[in-house]
Write a protein that holds these residues in place. Structure first.
Motif: not given
Length: 152
Positions: A27-28, A61-71, A101-106, A122-123
């Motif tokens: 959530x933004x 190794x953050x899976x949600x980071x890859x999806x966030x990168x695309x978004x 920053x407590x977690x990735x993705x931020x 989060x994503x």
């Protein structure tokens, strides 16, 4: 019988924590900081966007980071003057600590001066990123002519 209640309470607590985290994930939000922390081009290792910059803190190794990168790449291509910068959190611990920053993705949304105006842990969803940009960024200069209507 006591062990049964402890197990049930633990399960209930875990469920509540999971539901709360799921609802808050990605959530933004406004930063809530009236002074507004700023990031410079030196901090980012890249230039700021003309209208805004989307900064993503990721780890290898953050899976949600890859999806966030695309978004964020899609959004930066879709919205003129918006750039996307990805920072490896493990190699920039100075920024991670400074920005809490407590977690990735931020994801941080920066205005033209590098001030942090929005943040998501989060994503995020693409629609939420677009809405955050609309609220945080000035509109592009108008392409319309600025002539006054004729008076009668």
């Amino acid at each position: 019988m006591t062990g049964w209640w402890v197990a049930l309470a633990t399960l209930a607590l875990g469920t509540v924590i999971g539901v709360v985290r799921l609802r808050r994930d990605g959530r933004v939000r406004d930063t809530g900081d009236t002074g507004g922390d700023r990031l410079s081009e030196a901090d980012l290792g890249a230039g700021l966007g003309e209208r805004a910059t989307l900064v993503q803190f990721s780890t290898a190794f953050c899976q949600p980071c890859r999806a966030t990168r695309r978004i964020l790449a899609d959004v930066s291509e879709l919205v003129p003057g918006v750039s996307h910068v990805e920072i490896d959190a493990e190699s920039r611990l100075d920024l991670v600590r400074r920005l809490d920053i407590m977690r990735t993705p931020t994801v941080l949304v920066l205005d033209t001066g590098g001030r942090i105006v929005k943040r998501a842990a989060g994503q995020p969803r693409k629609a939420d990123v677009l809405a955050a940009l609309a609220a945080a960024v000035p509109p592009p200069p108008s392409q319309e002519s600025s002539h006054q209507p004729d008076e009668m």
